[in-house]
Structures are given as C-alpha cells and as structure tokens.
Design an enzyme around this catalytic site. Structure first.
Site, PDB file in Angstrom:
ATOM      1  N   CYS A   1      26.651  46.783  56.406  1.00 14.35           N
ATOM      2  CA  CYS A   1      27.299  47.849  55.959  1.00 14.35           C
ATOM      3  C   CYS A   1      27.271  48.939  56.842  1.00 14.35           C
ATOM      4  CB  CYS A   1      26.882  48.570  54.766  1.00 14.35           C
ATOM      5  SG  CYS A   1      27.767  49.846  54.114  1.00 14.35           S
TER       6      CYS A   1
ATOM      7  N   CYS B   1      31.160  48.450  56.427  1.00 20.09           N
ATOM      8  CA  CYS B   1      31.872  49.716  55.816  1.00 20.09           C
ATOM      9  C   CYS B   1      31.632  50.829  56.910  1.00 20.09           C
ATOM     10  CB  CYS B   1      30.991  50.081  54.582  1.00 20.09           C
ATOM     11  SG  CYS B   1      30.108  48.662  53.499  1.00 20.09           S
TER      12      CYS B   1
ATOM     13  N   LYS C   1      33.708  50.714  60.025  1.00 24.06           N
ATOM     14  CA  LYS C   1      35.172  50.395  59.802  1.00 24.06           C
ATOM     15  C   LYS C   1      35.842  51.532  59.212  1.00 24.06           C
ATOM     16  CE  LYS C   1      36.051  49.879  55.740  1.00 24.06           C
ATOM     17  NZ  LYS C   1      35.688  48.770  55.034  1.00 24.06           N
TER      18      LYS C   1
ATOM     19  N   TYR D   1      40.057  41.761  52.278  1.00 25.91           N
ATOM     20  CA  TYR D   1      39.431  42.850  52.650  1.00 25.91           C
ATOM     21  C   TYR D   1      39.561  43.229  54.339  1.00 25.91           C
ATOM     22  CZ  TYR D   1      37.480  43.853  48.143  1.00 25.91           C
ATOM     23  OH  TYR D   1      37.288  44.059  46.767  1.00 25.91           O
TER      24      TYR D   1
ATOM     25  N   GLU E   1      42.487  45.540  56.374  1.00 27.47           N
ATOM     26  CA  GLU E   1      41.846  46.918  56.855  1.00 27.47           C
ATOM     27  C   GLU E   1      42.197  47.129  58.504  1.00 27.47           C
ATOM     28  OE1 GLU E   1      38.467  47.930  53.415  1.00 27.47           O
ATOM     29  OE2 GLU E   1      37.861  47.113  55.221  1.00 27.47           O
TER      30      GLU E   1
ATOM     31  N   HIS F   1      47.424  71.008  39.300  1.00 24.77           N
ATOM     32  CA  HIS F   1      49.005  70.777  39.621  1.00 24.77           C
ATOM     33  C   HIS F   1      48.734  71.845  41.053  1.00 24.77           C
ATOM     34  CE1 HIS F   1      53.335  70.268  40.133  1.00 24.77           C
ATOM     35  NE2 HIS F   1      53.519  71.591  40.177  1.00 24.77           N
TER      36      HIS F   1
ATOM     37  N   GLU G   1      47.330  63.906  39.634  1.00 21.43           N
ATOM     38  CA  GLU G   1      47.705  64.469  38.197  1.00 21.43           C
ATOM     39  C   GLU G   1      48.534  63.534  37.311  1.00 21.43           C
ATOM     40  OE1 GLU G   1      50.317  67.665  38.033  1.00 21.43           O
ATOM     41  OE2 GLU G   1      50.644  67.526  40.266  1.00 21.43           O
TER      42      GLU G   1
HETATM   43  P1  NDP Z   1      37.762  38.066  51.621  1.00 22.73           P
HETATM   44  O1  NDP Z   1      37.162  37.066  50.487  1.00 22.73           O
HETATM   45  O2  NDP Z   1      38.298  39.449  51.238  1.00 22.73           O
HETATM   46  O3  NDP Z   1      39.385  37.256  52.174  1.00 22.73           O
HETATM   47  C1  NDP Z   1      39.226  35.891  52.733  1.00 22.73           C
HETATM   48  C2  NDP Z   1      40.599  35.592  53.207  1.00 22.73           C
HETATM   49  O4  NDP Z   1      40.319  34.517  54.066  1.00 22.73           O
HETATM   50  C3  NDP Z   1      41.163  35.116  52.046  1.00 22.73           C
HETATM   51  O5  NDP Z   1      42.616  35.713  52.428  1.00 22.73           O
HETATM   52  C4  NDP Z   1      41.438  33.646  52.148  1.00 22.73           C
HETATM   53  O6  NDP Z   1      42.608  33.233  51.880  1.00 22.73           O
HETATM   54  C5  NDP Z   1      41.142  33.501  53.673  1.00 22.73           C
HETATM   55  N1  NDP Z   1      40.526  32.131  54.127  1.00 22.73           N
HETATM   56  C6  NDP Z   1      39.434  31.700  53.515  1.00 22.73           C
HETATM   57  N2  NDP Z   1      38.895  30.554  54.178  1.00 22.73           N
HETATM   58  C7  NDP Z   1      40.048  30.442  55.275  1.00 22.73           C
HETATM   59  C8  NDP Z   1      39.955  29.459  56.156  1.00 22.73           C
HETATM   60  N3  NDP Z   1      39.098  28.567  56.382  1.00 22.73           N
HETATM   61  N4  NDP Z   1      41.054  29.591  57.169  1.00 22.73           N
HETATM   62  C9  NDP Z   1      41.914  30.740  56.957  1.00 22.73           C
HETATM   63  N5  NDP Z   1      41.910  31.528  56.018  1.00 22.73           N
HETATM   64  C10 NDP Z   1      40.875  31.499  55.261  1.00 22.73           C
HETATM   65  O7  NDP Z   1      36.813  37.977  52.794  1.00 22.73           O
HETATM   66  P2  NDP Z   1      36.941  39.061  54.062  1.00 22.73           P
HETATM   67  O8  NDP Z   1      36.208  38.355  55.267  1.00 22.73           O
HETATM   68  O9  NDP Z   1      37.986  39.985  54.192  1.00 22.73           O
HETATM   69  O10 NDP Z   1      35.481  39.874  53.432  1.00 22.73           O
HETATM   70  C11 NDP Z   1      34.429  39.172  52.907  1.00 22.73           C
HETATM   71  C12 NDP Z   1      33.755  40.111  51.809  1.00 22.73           C
HETATM   72  O11 NDP Z   1      33.506  41.301  52.311  1.00 22.73           O
HETATM   73  C13 NDP Z   1      34.921  40.364  50.764  1.00 22.73           C
HETATM   74  O12 NDP Z   1      35.081  39.464  49.805  1.00 22.73           O
HETATM   75  C14 NDP Z   1      34.341  41.647  50.222  1.00 22.73           C
HETATM   76  O13 NDP Z   1      33.338  41.537  49.022  1.00 22.73           O
HETATM   77  C15 NDP Z   1      33.674  42.419  51.300  1.00 22.73           C
HETATM   78  N6  NDP Z   1      34.335  43.417  51.912  1.00 22.73           N
HETATM   79  C16 NDP Z   1      34.509  44.902  51.481  1.00 22.73           C
HETATM   80  C17 NDP Z   1      35.161  45.786  51.895  1.00 22.73           C
HETATM   81  C18 NDP Z   1      35.429  46.576  50.927  1.00 22.73           C
HETATM   82  O14 NDP Z   1      34.887  47.035  49.875  1.00 22.73           O
HETATM   83  N7  NDP Z   1      36.709  47.669  51.308  1.00 22.73           N
HETATM   84  C19 NDP Z   1      35.623  45.750  53.227  1.00 22.73           C
HETATM   85  C20 NDP Z   1      35.285  44.553  53.760  1.00 22.73           C
HETATM   86  C21 NDP Z   1      34.540  43.281  53.271  1.00 22.73           C
HETATM   87  P3  NDP Z   1      42.721  32.551  50.267  1.00 22.73           P
HETATM   88  O15 NDP Z   1      43.171  33.821  49.679  1.00 22.73           O
HETATM   89  O16 NDP Z   1      44.105  31.539  50.185  1.00 22.73           O
HETATM   90  O17 NDP Z   1      41.556  31.994  49.958  1.00 22.73           O
END
Ligand code: NDP
Length: 447
Positions: free
Chosen positions: A43, A48, A51, A177, A181, A436, A441
C-alpha cells in the site's frame, strides 16, 4: 511458558503486519517484525499511496483545460513525468520513515531480512535464529503474471512507479482495479491506452451500471478497450516496445505492457509447508475466524489469506488479532458492508449489494438513481455524467447498497457507507436536508 526471544513475531511489514505489531507492543508484548523489502508494504511503497498521488497528478490534465472556462489563462501546459515521480517517491519515503518511527517508538524490533519458519516457534531471520511464542504471517501478495510466451516482457504495478520516461503508448492487461486505475492515469497524461480484458466483463463485483458508465466515459476519453482477448504471445518490437497477439485475432503494439491480472498471495519459500501451515488451492493461508492457521500459535492476516485484498481490511484484522491475543478484549472485524473504490477517471465507489445481487438475494428491491452532470462539468463544457444508485430492500425499506461514479465519489461514499452499514432506511436518508449546491445532495433527493 517457554522462554522465547519474542512474545509475538510478525513476518511482513505491510499494513496488516505493522498495525498488529504496534498494537501488540502497546499491550506490553515483546514484538519483533521482519521485512525483507521496505516497511510500509504494498500500500505505502508500491500501491495505494503512490497510485493515488499519480491519480491526483494526472487529473490536472483536465483541471488545467477546465480552468480556462472559469476565466484562468493557463498558458503552455507541460508535464514532466520525472518531477511527479520524484515527488511521489519522496512522499513514499517520508511515510516509510513514519512507519519505522511508529514501530521503534513502540519498541518493536525491526529486522530488515527475510524470515523463514523452521518450526512452530523458530524462525531463521536473515541467518539469525529467533524464537517466538506467537507468529503472524502478514506477507501480502504480489502481482500475478500470465502463462503465455513472452510474459516476462510485461511490467507490473511494482515497476510502473519507476519508469524512466512516460510511455507514449501502453497496453494494460486485466480489467480490474489496477488496470482501470492506470488506464485513467496514463490516458490523462497523454499516452495511448489499450485495455485488454480476457473476458467480456470489467471490474467484476461492481454494479453493472457504474461499470458501463465508466466504460462509456473511458472510451470517449480515447481509451481502447478490447474484450474476450486472452494473451497468446508477447514479443519485443525492433523499436524496443512490445507486440501482443490476442486470442480474438487482434494484434497491438505499444511502448510498454502492464500486467494487472490479480495478486496471488506471498506464501512461497517461507517454510510454511515445513511447519504444516495449510494453504488453499490458490496458495493462500487458510485461517479460522480468529486468524489462526492450521498451526496453533501461527496466525495470518491481510492479502496473504486472499480474503478481502484491501488495506483497511488488513489493518482491521491485524488490530483485532493483537487486541485479542495481548489485550483485555477479544474482537473480530465485521466484514459486512465493506466500502471500496476504484480510482479511475472518474472514480467509482460502492458499498453493500449491487443491483443484481439484491435482485438475486432479496424478495423485492427498489432502485433509485440519479444521473446528472456535476456543476463543474457543466460550466467546463465537459460532457461527463455522474451516476448514483441506491438499492433498497422493499421488505423493510433499508438501504442495502449504494453505488456512485463521478468526481469525489470515494470521498462521498465513506460517509454514506456509515448509513448502509448502520441499516438506515431510505426514508431516513430522505428526511435528511440537502447541502446545496453539492453533488452529494443527490443522495437525499432521489425519489
Ligand atoms: P483484480 O482482481 O481487480 O482484477 C484482475 C483482472 O485480471 C480481472 O479483470 C481478471 O479477469 C483479469 N485476469 C486474471 N487472470 C488473468 C490472466 N491469466 N490473463 C489475463 N487476465 C487475467 O486484480 P488487480 O491486479 O487489478 O488488483 C489486485 C487486488 O488488489 C484487487 O482485487 C484489489 O483487491 C486490490 N486493489 C485495490 C485497489 C483499491 O482499493 N482501489 C487498487 C488496486 C488493487 P476476469 O474478470 O475475467 O477474471
């Protein structure tokens, strides 16, 4: 009790580990903490915090354009990646220092080394043998990589903060995510962004109306989104960039490829198998409701358990565990209604059930929406609409979900999450008088 070097030894100096260590020390425990990289964890060091600073920095691209509609003469607009990067990394270092000080002020002994379990009470910490009564695994997770030819050519969120220069073009793998982002960040900073998702859905778990709105706005802003496009091959181009061949037949080239495809837990080469700590099929540490692993004196919190991969959850878990083990009162975190946000451009924020979850799980559902343009966007001639949605259980009038996309949605959602968590009714929300003129709101004006 046997005579151990420490009452509590924490492996991992991220959000969960640091909180747990300092709370335990505050209760009088003798605490050690091992961190092989930098105190602060994902983080603070490579997640976080940097980012969010990049998100803020990138948003000036729009603010500087909009400023002219508000009467400001802005002149030449130049962006210097190195300046933003230097300042962001300096801020990360400042927070890392603050984490160090907090731990040291609480007399937590920090070991800048990797810890490997030798038996249930013994660790090898950078070559030194250390014993502890209770041990916490808080080693977090790491960026996943895809199993396809050339995948080593991709960078991950670990490297993205250290790029030598701003790419002119970037392909982002993933639709979660991190992908959304960074798509926003690089698009605002002027790069050509292509988001490549293996399936037909982005941001799984978020309300479909919010995701659709983000996709629409992102596309209008110039982000290319490819669906159903698994990676088949990644090659280096002659110019030093990357060429990707996708399962849907598309081929794209860009300066860099960022893999943002989920974060598997860090459980390898730590001696977990040696001492019998059970892992699930995704390699995450299995725990009970009190964070206890299959070994009685060993616990785990945060991303390494692959429960809810969010910093505030890891912090709450680390705190609850330390209070429970060393304080006067045992407690458990509450996992219902965890608010969350995607810091896309614009951001999405949510708490509770999505509309489709509510329709699946409840007898009757009422849905209220407000679809509007924020005042600033109207004057700025920016055709970007916000969308707010409240989900109500018809049986009792209670708010069971709230979803927003638009400027400052995460800031607004934090307060609204209290109402949803507290089980307030839509009637009580309606009885609240608006402030307002604000965007928020809208929440008390939906009829
Ligand atoms: P996420 O779990 O958010 O998303 C993973 C994405 O990658 C999905 O779209 C998934 O597709 C895809 N994917 C998974 N495996 C493969 C693969 N082998 N090849 C291609 N695409 C793939 O992961 P992130 O890496 O973005 O973030 C990890 C975690 O970190 C998040 O789950 C979150 O909990 C945390 N995070 C939180 C943030 C926040 O609170 N703002 C910011 C950044 C991270 P599909 O949907 O088809 O499975």
């Amino acid at each position: 009790m046997a005579d151990y070097d420490f009452d509590y030894f924490v492996i991992g100096g991220g959000s969960g580990g640091v909180r747990s260590a300092r709370i335990a020390a505050g209760h009088g425990a003798r605490v050690g903490l091992a961190e092989e990289h930098r105190v602060g964890g994902t983080c603070v060091i490579r997640g976080c915090v940097p980012k969010k600073l990049l998100v803020i920095g990138a948003h000036f691209a729009e603010d500087l354009v909009d400023a002219e509609r508000f009467g400001w003469t802005v002149g030449d607009k130049n962006f210097d990646w190195k300046t933003l990067q230097k300042n962001v990394l300096a801020e990360v270092e400042r927070i890392e220092g603050a984490y160090h000080n907090t731990l040291e002020n609480q007399d937590v002994k920090i070991f800048k080394a990797r810890a490997v379990l030798k038996d249930a009470h013994t660790l090898d910490v950078g070559g030194k043998t250390i014993t502890a009564d209770k041990i916490l695994i808080a080693t977090g997770a790491r960026p996943g990589t895809f199993p396809c030819e050339g995948s080593e050519l991709a960078i991950t969120s670990n490297e993205v903060f250290h790029l030598e220069k701003l790419p002119k073009s970037i392909i982002i793998a993933g639709g979660g995510y991190i992908a959304n982002e960074f798509a926003g960040i690089f698009n605002e900073l002027g790069a050509k962004v292509t988001l490549v998702q293996r399936s037909d859905k982005l941001l799984r778990g978020y309300d479909h109306s919010m995701v659709e709105r983000l996709m629409h706005i992102s596309t209008v802003k110039g982000i290319e989104i490819l669906y159903n496009a698994p990676f088949e091959k990644i090659e280096k181009t002659e110019g030093g960039g990357v060429k990707v061949s996708l399962g849907n037949g598309d081929v794209r080239e860009a300066d860099i490829l960022l893999a943002a495809i989920g974060r598997p837990p860090n459980t390898e080469n730590m001696g977990l198998e040696t001492v019998g700590v059970k892992l699930n099929d995704r390699g995450a540490v299995c725990i009970d409701e009190d964070f206890r692993t299959s070994v009685d004196n060993i616990y785990a919190v945060g991303d390494v358990t692959d429960n809810v991969q969010l910093t505030p959850v890891a912090i709450r878990e680390g705190h609850a565990l330390a209070d429970t083990l060393f304080g006067d009162e045992a407690w458990r975190p509450e996992y219902d209604c965890i608010p969350s946000a995607v810091f896309s451009h614009p951001p999405i924020a949510a708490v509770g059930m999505t509309e489709s979850e509510a329709r699946d799980q409840l007898g009757g559902v009422e849905v209220f929406t407000s679809d509007f343009r924020a005042m600033k966007n109207v004057l700025a001639n920016r055709n970007e609409r916000s969308l707010y949605k409240l989900i109500v259980d018809s049986a009792n009038g209670k708010l069971v979900g709230a979803h927003m996309i638009g400027p400052d949605a995460p800031e607004i959602m934090q307060s609204l999450a209290i109402a949803v968590k507290a089980g307030l009714t839509k009637k009580q929300v309606d009885a609240t008088i608006a402030i307002h003129p604000t965007m928020a709101e809208e929440l008390v004006l939906m009829r």
